[in-house]
Design a protein around this motif. Structure first.
Motif, short mmCIF file in Angstrom:
data_model
loop_
_atom_site.label_atom_id
_atom_site.label_comp_id
_atom_site.label_asym_id
_atom_site.label_seq_id
_atom_site.Cartn_x
_atom_site.Cartn_y
_atom_site.Cartn_z
N VAL A 102 -4.64 7.60 15.73
CA VAL A 102 -4.03 6.44 16.39
C VAL A 102 -2.76 6.84 17.13
CG1 VAL A 102 -3.20 4.08 16.05
CG2 VAL A 102 -5.01 4.98 14.61
N TRP A 103 -2.07 7.88 16.65
CA TRP A 103 -0.81 8.30 17.26
C TRP A 103 -0.99 8.83 18.69
CZ3 TRP A 103 4.10 7.68 15.40
CH2 TRP A 103 4.20 7.25 14.07
N ALA A 104 -2.23 9.03 19.11
CA ALA A 104 -2.49 9.57 20.45
C ALA A 104 -1.97 8.66 21.56
CB ALA A 104 -3.98 9.83 20.64
N VAL A 105 -1.89 7.36 21.31
CA VAL A 105 -1.50 6.43 22.38
C VAL A 105 -0.10 5.86 22.18
CG1 VAL A 105 -3.88 5.80 22.92
CG2 VAL A 105 -2.63 4.50 21.19
N VAL A 106 0.62 6.30 21.15
CA VAL A 106 1.98 5.79 20.92
C VAL A 106 2.95 6.49 21.86
CG1 VAL A 106 3.85 5.59 19.25
CG2 VAL A 106 1.49 5.25 18.51
N GLY A 120 -4.68 1.03 25.56
CA GLY A 120 -4.12 1.68 24.39
C GLY A 120 -4.10 0.80 23.16
N LEU A 121 -3.79 -0.49 23.35
CA LEU A 121 -3.70 -1.39 22.20
C LEU A 121 -5.08 -1.65 21.59
CD1 LEU A 121 -1.38 -2.58 20.74
CD2 LEU A 121 -1.47 -4.58 22.22
N LEU A 181 0.46 0.54 26.07
CA LEU A 181 1.64 0.45 25.21
C LEU A 181 2.93 0.77 25.96
CD1 LEU A 181 0.24 1.97 21.90
CD2 LEU A 181 1.03 -0.35 22.26
N THR A 182 2.87 1.71 26.91
CA THR A 182 4.07 2.00 27.70
C THR A 182 4.46 0.79 28.54
OG1 THR A 182 3.44 4.34 27.82
CG2 THR A 182 5.07 3.56 29.41
N ALA A 183 3.47 0.12 29.13
CA ALA A 183 3.74 -1.08 29.94
C ALA A 183 4.31 -2.19 29.06
CB ALA A 183 2.47 -1.54 30.64
N ILE A 184 3.83 -2.30 27.83
CA ILE A 184 4.35 -3.32 26.91
C ILE A 184 5.81 -3.05 26.58
CG2 ILE A 184 4.18 -4.17 24.53
CD1 ILE A 184 1.14 -3.90 24.79
N VAL A 185 6.15 -1.77 26.35
CA VAL A 185 7.55 -1.43 26.08
C VAL A 185 8.42 -1.73 27.30
CG1 VAL A 185 9.14 0.46 25.59
CG2 VAL A 185 6.98 0.32 24.35
N GLU A 186 7.95 -1.35 28.49
CA GLU A 186 8.74 -1.59 29.71
C GLU A 186 8.92 -3.08 29.98
OE1 GLU A 186 10.34 0.66 31.74
OE2 GLU A 186 9.87 2.05 30.10
N ALA A 187 7.94 -3.90 29.57
CA ALA A 187 8.04 -5.35 29.77
C ALA A 187 9.12 -5.97 28.90
CB ALA A 187 6.70 -6.01 29.48
N GLN A 188 9.57 -5.26 27.87
CA GLN A 188 10.60 -5.78 26.98
C GLN A 188 12.02 -5.47 27.47
OE1 GLN A 188 9.66 -4.99 22.70
NE2 GLN A 188 7.78 -4.09 23.49
N LYS A 189 12.12 -4.80 28.58
CA LYS A 189 13.42 -4.35 29.08
C LYS A 189 14.20 -5.50 29.71
CE LYS A 189 15.19 -0.34 31.64
NZ LYS A 189 14.78 0.83 32.45
N GLY A 190 15.46 -5.61 29.33
CA GLY A 190 16.37 -6.55 29.99
C GLY A 190 16.12 -8.01 29.68
N LEU A 267 5.85 -2.88 19.73
CA LEU A 267 5.37 -4.17 20.20
C LEU A 267 6.45 -5.23 20.28
CD1 LEU A 267 1.97 -4.43 18.28
CD2 LEU A 267 2.33 -3.81 20.66
N PHE A 268 7.47 -5.15 19.41
CA PHE A 268 8.43 -6.25 19.33
C PHE A 268 9.89 -5.85 19.51
CE2 PHE A 268 4.76 -7.84 16.94
CZ PHE A 268 4.59 -9.07 17.54
#
Length: 346
Positions: A102-106, A120-121, A181-190, A267-268
């Motif tokens: 599972v760590w392949a996509v983190v 990825g999710l 997952l990268t897009a999800i992290v970037e969506a949390q910015k700002g 995710l959060f």
């Protein structure tokens, strides 16, 4: 990395070599991290019970996990005579392997991910749900009643809370607009112009809490460790295991705990982003922020195990099916309705 090796060898060989190196760069530090968090787990429990914990083997007891691993490795592997030997030995391998893949996509940092796939999710959900097979096979192949009871109990528990986790993830995916997952992290910015993380959003914070509690149940951590309830099931599905087969379950369990901590952070709580959207904080490498958040959530996991009594099984199933499932399903409708108002105006 592939481009670097491609200047010295054919592209196919360069890609293969780069992929193997990437896997080792994730798997080997993860194995070391598992050994150290077992030590940290025991130290946290000891501190909360006003005890010393491991403190003899190595400086401050840091080598205790390696000593335990060596002891287990040198023990005899005992396979019950009436067991299905092939499945009995295959079960811990499945559990341990699934905990690693599972760590392949983190994403550890922007662009630092082994497989930055668009779904990825979905890969995380698909791969992590395979872990139940290792437990089911262990209980059935042992040909012993206590492991079998534990395996059935574990299967029901994991399936129950995977449903809630799935609906929680749908809320996150809708808000971020991506399964990557990268897009999800970037969506949390700002968020609000000052913080990074969906957990700071009042609409998604309840889902962060549901995900954290469901992660405890999914990894069979206290207060949901009913699959290893010593007073009822001896040691659960691991009762008949010894030596390295038992150690693989041990390592797989802690690798899954680390994975759930990483998913909580990703995710959060901004993943590899700093908690505040302040330029100087971005000077710290993203992988440091991610590790710090993983360690914080691991402390919460240990804290809960040291302080919260074990649930009864009917309480566990009631929480999963009568509380978390309807709550997370309602939240999907709530989040989708808010997004329609905000983004479409309908």
């Amino acid at each position: 990395m592939t481009g670097f090796f491609a200047s010295y060898m054919p592209y196919g060989a360069a890609w293969t070599l780069a992929t193997i190196i990437g896997i080792l760069l994730i798997a080997l530090p993860l194995m070391l991290a598992v050994a150290m968090i077992i030590y940290a787990d025991r130290k946290i429990w000891a501190a909360m019970a006003l005890r010393r914990g491991p403190n003899v083997v190595g400086p401050f007891g840091l080598l205790q996990s390696f000593a335990d691993g060596l002891k287990v490795f040198l023990q005899e592997t005992i396979v019950p005579a009436a067991s299905n030997k092939t499945l009995f030995l295959l079960a811990p391998i499945i559990t341990f392997t699934v905990a690693l893949i599972v760590w392949a996509v983190v994403p550890f940092q922007i662009g630092v991910v082994l497989a930055d796939i668009n779904v990825g999710l979905l890969y995380v959900l698909a791969a992590s749900s395979l872990g139940v097979y290792g437990i089911i096979l262990a209980g059935w192949a042992s040909n012993s009643k206590y492991p079998f009871f534990s395996a059935i109990r574990a299967a029901a528990q994991m399936v129950s809370y995977e449903v809630a986790i799935g609906f929680v993830i749908i809320s996150v995916v809708m808000w971020a607009g991506s399964f990557n997952l990268t897009a999800i992290v970037e969506a949390q910015k700002g968020l609000y112009g000052c913080v990074n993380g969906f957990g700071f959003n009042p609409l998604l914070f309840p889902m962060a809490v549901v995900f954290l509690i469901s992660a405890l149940a999914e990894t069979q951590r206290a207060p949901f460790d009913l699959t290893e309830a010593e007073s009822e099931l001896v040691a659960g599905y691991q009762t008949e295991y010894s030596s390295m087969a038992f150690a693989l379950y041990w390592l797989g369990e802690y690798a899954n705990v680390l994975l759930m901590c990483a998913l909580n952070a990703t995710l959060f709580w901004g993943g590899y982003l700093p908690p505040f959207d302040w330029a100087p904080l971005y000077a710290v490498p993203g992988i440091i922020w991610l590790f710090a958040k993983i360690l914080f959530f691991f402390f919460v996991f240990s804290w809960i195990k040291a302080t919260v009594p074990r649930y009864r099984y009917d309480q566990l199933m009631r929480l999963g099916w009568k509380v978390f499932l309807p709550l997370s399903l309602f939240w999907v409708f709530l989040v989708s309705g808010v997004l329609m108002l905000m983004r479409v105006g309908v």
